[in-house]
Scaffold this motif. Sequence first.
Motif, mmCIF file in Angstrom:
data_model
loop_
_atom_site.group_PDB
_atom_site.id
_atom_site.type_symbol
_atom_site.label_atom_id
_atom_site.label_comp_id
_atom_site.label_asym_id
_atom_site.label_seq_id
_atom_site.Cartn_x
_atom_site.Cartn_y
_atom_site.Cartn_z
ATOM 1 N N VAL A 207 0.858 -1.178 0.000
ATOM 2 C CA VAL A 207 0.000 0.000 0.000
ATOM 3 C C VAL A 207 0.896 1.230 0.000
ATOM 4 O O VAL A 207 1.784 1.356 0.853
ATOM 5 N N HIS A 208 0.676 2.151 -0.935
ATOM 6 C CA HIS A 208 1.567 3.306 -1.072
ATOM 7 C C HIS A 208 1.407 4.278 0.090
ATOM 8 O O HIS A 208 2.389 4.726 0.680
ATOM 9 N N ARG A 209 0.193 4.675 0.403
ATOM 10 C CA ARG A 209 -0.176 5.514 1.546
ATOM 11 C C ARG A 209 0.158 6.997 1.383
ATOM 12 O O ARG A 209 -0.166 7.786 2.253
ATOM 13 N N ASP A 210 0.801 7.394 0.287
ATOM 14 C CA ASP A 210 1.147 8.816 0.143
ATOM 15 C C ASP A 210 0.978 9.241 -1.321
ATOM 16 O O ASP A 210 1.869 9.839 -1.920
ATOM 17 N N LEU A 211 -0.186 8.939 -1.881
ATOM 18 C CA LEU A 211 -0.466 9.290 -3.272
ATOM 19 C C LEU A 211 -0.878 10.754 -3.351
ATOM 20 O O LEU A 211 -1.897 11.155 -2.785
ATOM 21 N N LYS A 212 -0.092 11.524 -4.050
ATOM 22 C CA LYS A 212 -0.338 12.957 -4.212
ATOM 23 C C LYS A 212 0.346 13.400 -5.498
ATOM 24 O O LYS A 212 1.202 12.680 -6.041
ATOM 25 N N PRO A 213 -0.005 14.557 -6.022
ATOM 26 C CA PRO A 213 0.581 14.978 -7.303
ATOM 27 C C PRO A 213 2.102 14.989 -7.301
ATOM 28 O O PRO A 213 2.725 14.623 -8.301
ATOM 29 N N ALA A 214 2.730 15.390 -6.197
ATOM 30 C CA ALA A 214 4.186 15.457 -6.162
ATOM 31 C C ALA A 214 4.833 14.096 -6.319
ATOM 32 O O ALA A 214 6.004 14.000 -6.703
ATOM 33 N N ASN A 215 4.110 13.038 -6.011
ATOM 34 C CA ASN A 215 4.657 11.692 -6.132
ATOM 35 C C ASN A 215 4.261 11.012 -7.438
ATOM 36 O O ASN A 215 4.471 9.803 -7.596
ATOM 37 N N VAL A 216 3.672 11.753 -8.353
ATOM 38 C CA VAL A 216 3.330 11.234 -9.673
ATOM 39 C C VAL A 216 3.919 12.195 -10.701
ATOM 40 O O VAL A 216 3.420 13.310 -10.863
ATOM 41 N N LEU A 217 4.983 11.774 -11.356
ATOM 42 C CA LEU A 217 5.617 12.616 -12.366
ATOM 43 C C LEU A 217 5.199 12.163 -13.753
ATOM 44 O O LEU A 217 5.016 10.963 -13.998
ATOM 45 N N VAL A 218 5.062 13.126 -14.656
ATOM 46 C CA VAL A 218 4.746 12.837 -16.050
ATOM 47 C C VAL A 218 5.938 13.296 -16.880
ATOM 48 O O VAL A 218 6.331 14.463 -16.833
ATOM 49 N N GLY A 219 6.530 12.356 -17.622
ATOM 50 C CA GLY A 219 7.705 12.655 -18.419
ATOM 51 C C GLY A 219 7.399 12.689 -19.896
ATOM 52 O O GLY A 219 6.255 12.880 -20.330
ATOM 53 N N ALA A 220 8.444 12.470 -20.675
ATOM 54 C CA ALA A 220 8.309 12.516 -22.132
ATOM 55 C C ALA A 220 7.312 11.475 -22.604
ATOM 56 O O ALA A 220 7.222 10.374 -22.058
ATOM 57 N N GLY A 221 6.562 11.846 -23.649
ATOM 58 C CA GLY A 221 5.589 10.920 -24.203
ATOM 59 C C GLY A 221 4.409 10.654 -23.304
ATOM 60 O O GLY A 221 3.754 9.610 -23.396
ATOM 61 N N GLU A 222 4.121 11.584 -22.376
ATOM 62 C CA GLU A 222 2.992 11.431 -21.454
ATOM 63 C C GLU A 222 3.131 10.162 -20.608
ATOM 64 O O GLU A 222 2.131 9.519 -20.267
ATOM 65 N N SER A 223 4.375 9.782 -20.287
ATOM 66 C CA SER A 223 4.588 8.578 -19.479
ATOM 67 C C SER A 223 4.515 8.921 -18.004
ATOM 68 O O SER A 223 5.139 9.875 -17.536
ATOM 69 N N VAL A 224 3.746 8.150 -17.268
ATOM 70 C CA VAL A 224 3.524 8.374 -15.845
ATOM 71 C C VAL A 224 4.492 7.529 -15.031
ATOM 72 O O VAL A 224 4.734 6.358 -15.350
ATOM 73 N N LYS A 225 5.058 8.127 -13.972
ATOM 74 C CA LYS A 225 5.920 7.396 -13.052
ATOM 75 C C LYS A 225 5.477 7.686 -11.623
ATOM 76 O O LYS A 225 5.388 8.848 -11.200
ATOM 77 N N LEU A 226 5.216 6.618 -10.885
ATOM 78 C CA LEU A 226 4.830 6.724 -9.485
ATOM 79 C C LEU A 226 6.094 6.649 -8.632
ATOM 80 O O LEU A 226 6.922 5.750 -8.814
ATOM 81 N N LEU A 227 6.241 7.606 -7.697
ATOM 82 C CA LEU A 227 7.448 7.717 -6.879
ATOM 83 C C LEU A 227 7.131 7.524 -5.405
ATOM 84 O O LEU A 227 5.974 7.503 -4.991
ATOM 85 N N ASP A 228 8.210 7.437 -4.610
ATOM 86 C CA ASP A 228 8.214 7.588 -3.153
ATOM 87 C C ASP A 228 7.357 6.567 -2.425
ATOM 88 O O ASP A 228 6.207 6.832 -2.061
ATOM 89 N N PHE A 229 7.945 5.418 -2.199
ATOM 90 C CA PHE A 229 7.311 4.392 -1.379
ATOM 91 C C PHE A 229 7.897 4.433 0.038
ATOM 92 O O PHE A 229 7.957 3.425 0.722
ATOM 93 N N GLY A 230 8.310 5.641 0.465
ATOM 94 C CA GLY A 230 8.983 5.780 1.755
ATOM 95 C C GLY A 230 8.117 5.427 2.939
ATOM 96 O O GLY A 230 8.619 4.976 3.962
ATOM 97 N N ILE A 231 6.811 5.677 2.870
ATOM 98 C CA ILE A 231 5.942 5.294 3.995
ATOM 99 C C ILE A 231 4.964 4.206 3.567
ATOM 100 O O ILE A 231 3.934 4.013 4.185
ATOM 101 N N ALA A 232 5.301 3.510 2.485
ATOM 102 C CA ALA A 232 4.439 2.424 2.032
ATOM 103 C C ALA A 232 4.336 1.355 3.113
ATOM 104 O O ALA A 232 5.239 1.168 3.927
ATOM 105 N N LYS A 233 3.229 0.650 3.091
ATOM 106 C CA LYS A 233 2.982 -0.377 4.092
ATOM 107 C C LYS A 233 2.949 -1.745 3.445
ATOM 108 O O LYS A 233 2.382 -1.925 2.372
ATOM 109 N N LEU A 234 3.562 -2.697 4.130
ATOM 110 C CA LEU A 234 3.496 -4.087 3.698
ATOM 111 C C LEU A 234 2.286 -4.748 4.330
ATOM 112 O O LEU A 234 2.134 -4.749 5.545
ATOM 113 N N LEU A 235 1.402 -5.264 3.489
ATOM 114 C CA LEU A 235 0.261 -5.992 4.035
ATOM 115 C C LEU A 235 0.663 -7.347 4.580
ATOM 116 O O LEU A 235 -0.022 -7.935 5.396
ATOM 117 N N ASP A 236 1.774 -7.862 4.095
ATOM 118 C CA ASP A 236 2.303 -9.138 4.582
ATOM 119 C C ASP A 236 3.813 -9.020 4.584
ATOM 120 O O ASP A 236 4.452 -9.098 3.539
#
Length: 856
Positions: A207-236
């Motif tokens: 679980v990412h837990r910190d989804l916000k615009p700053a953690n979603v970058l859009v690069g060349a070709g409209e490619s989306v990259k999800l960043l920063d799993f620093g406070i992500a949670k492991l369900l198992d």
Amino acid sequence: MKAGWNPRRFDELDTLLRRALDLEGDARAGFLRELAATRPDLAAALRGMLAAADAGGDDALAAALDADVWAALADDPAAGQRFGAWCALATLAHGGMARVLLAERADGAFQQRAAIKCLWSGLATPELVARFEQERQILARLDDPRIARLLDGGVRADGVPWLALEYVDGEPIDAHCDTRRLPLDARVSLWLDVVAAVAAAHRQLIVHRDLKPANVLVGAGESVKLLDFGIAKLLDAQDFPHAAPATRLGSHALTHAYASPEQRRGEPVTTASDVYQLGLLLYELSTGVPLLRGAEPYRLPALEDDPPPPSVAAMRGAAAAARAQRRATHAVRLARRLRGDLDAIVLRALAKDPAARYVSADALREDVLRWRRGLPVSARRIGALRRAGKWLRRNAWLAAAAAVIVATSGFYAASVLHQARALAREASVNRATRNYLVGWFQTADPGSGAGDPRASEMLARALSQAQRELREQPELQAEVLTTLGEVHVARGEYGLAEPILREAYALARSLPDAGLPRRTGAATQLATLLHYTGRYAQSEALFGEALADDGGASGDSRILLARQHYGDLLHSRGRYAAAIGQLERARDDARAAFGAKAPLGAAIARHLGDVYRDSGRYREAEALYLDTLRLQRAAHGPTHVNTLATRQSYGRLLLDLGRIDEAAAEIGPAFEDYRRLIGAAAPGTAYWERSLAGLEEARGELDAARARLQRIDEAQRVRLPPENLGFGYVALDTGYVELARGDLAAARGAFERAMQVFDHVQPDGHPRRADALLGLALLARLDGDAGRASALLDRAQTQAQRALAPQHALFAAIAQARGHAGAAPAPSLAQLRVQRALARIDDNAGRAAPSAVETR
């Protein structure tokens, strides 16, 4: 670093901050007074941290650091610091616990840039180090193109842990959308990519837990990259021996403006929290209104208030018009688009109770996809009348196709009855088939009480009922199954169509008295499906079996359609002479059976004109198209699907001949009417859109042509295997567009892909290989390899001579590439392509370069 700042001080502040955050009102005030009496420096810093945390900044802990602490941290320079094989160049971003540095490899192994995430020197507490190790383990587990990849990681000699991540040269998704004034549909497309990335993480129990615009970058070709799993949670965490301890740190490091209600309450976090944050992100992208931050916040301080629906928020405030302009629309129009289904979807994702939200990110994504396609959404209960209205608006082309099936069945049955009394039984079966299908489409009437009128459900129920109820009428069952399979093919649902058509064909072959026409009808639909799905040899074998002997029934509509489809297959395989033979015979037989003005004969004539055009018999093609258009307009009107298809075929001929303005007058309007009639998702739409890309290329609108070809390629990948001829056409056109744009590597790759597809379609040599060979020859000239260019032009000439008429435009283009001929006053598209390549060669040489090939 400044004196007075050290790990011990950080530990003290961290411990005090946690205690203070657990207190409220008088209890917190008393705690601060007691602290001020003994440690006034810490009390002052703590007050600033609590004030920032209560204000709900983008990063509560970062905002909580007072000016003196931040200045001390900022004294730690970035440039020149080493992290394993990486050397830092500059600071990209910073927070209260960590910072992100731009770095490059310094070991000389290869050139590569990365984003180094590391703790501030002096803050490497055991808990933070454990959390860094957990983030590295999480990133190593994730493998999705929309998630920034982990490249490296380690711990420096001074105890600072670090991660080397894929460097994304992009900007936050909200800024990307606003600076480009992207409309709602484009924003939703990017958001859907974010949801796909989150769903991929959820499948890895993260679980990412910190989804916000700053953690979603859009690069060349409209490619989306999800960043920063620093406070992500492991369900198992069973497979993660270095998982961080379960502390309150993660809850206080979260971004309050995007935190879910359960995160802010300190309750257990599940994937439902990410669903909530995805809903917030969609809310903000679609309306421009942040719920919990910004200039016009619609705060939820008590967590009990429901947010205003997006359509309402979009109209609120003095900035409503400006927000709508950033979405390339007006506020009223934006609100109207959001109102209803999208409102319901977003509000369900933002439900306070996690159990009331979508059960998964995939379920949320599916509902948004249904909204985009005009399908009823699960977030909103609607009545039968509204569902029927949606079905009719969405499937106007399908309803028209059903009407065509019904009408043509009756027309051909009536025509055949006039031929011979022996076919009376055939007409009876046709009428029974028609009545059966009419009955099924009548169940779409919401007043009938028959239930959901959605086409997919109707077709599935029709199949089940036909298989169950028509067992005692095998002739009717075979006919119904064939028609149901045909409808699935028209919808592009090839996976659903194939088992139905195979069952229909097996049933038709088992009938002792079915006769050739019914066997041919079932075989034709199955063979056509094999054609569309890239199994060309199997399709040709089945057509050959079906048409081995027409049994004297050459005037039967199913025999005629079989010949037309067989001719289309031969056309696809590049066997133009054989295709012309089949189509000319089918056209002549149709005219003899039904008259010179019959719609079936005109439809077959259009397919024949396509082969004339591609083989270089331009005058015959133009005469045939014009005659066909005259007949179709008289029979169907100007906006019938057959009339529009012929206009587009004729426009493609004009484009190939260099008559650009005439081509535009046919292609553009006909395509728009065609798309409105059959829908943007129908298979035929992507096929005909290539003509628009060709028109843009001819006009020099190369970026637009390139973007359109990419969209066509993506649309084809949804339903077609990579061996389908359509990919060869798109790759060929892409090669010439990239060549004109100057991207020689992309052009070479496209031409080579086209050759691979053509070799699969026709191993003995497809005529369109000549176009690709010409492109490769032009690339060889740009490379300065005159010998290779000459050899490739010779191969192109030989390939073209096997199947093309001498007047085909490709021969003039090959001659022009050799330097033997100039361009015509109205150069064909093939000659325009050569002209642009030669101009680039001259530009590269910096002078009027002589042809290096003509000296061969």
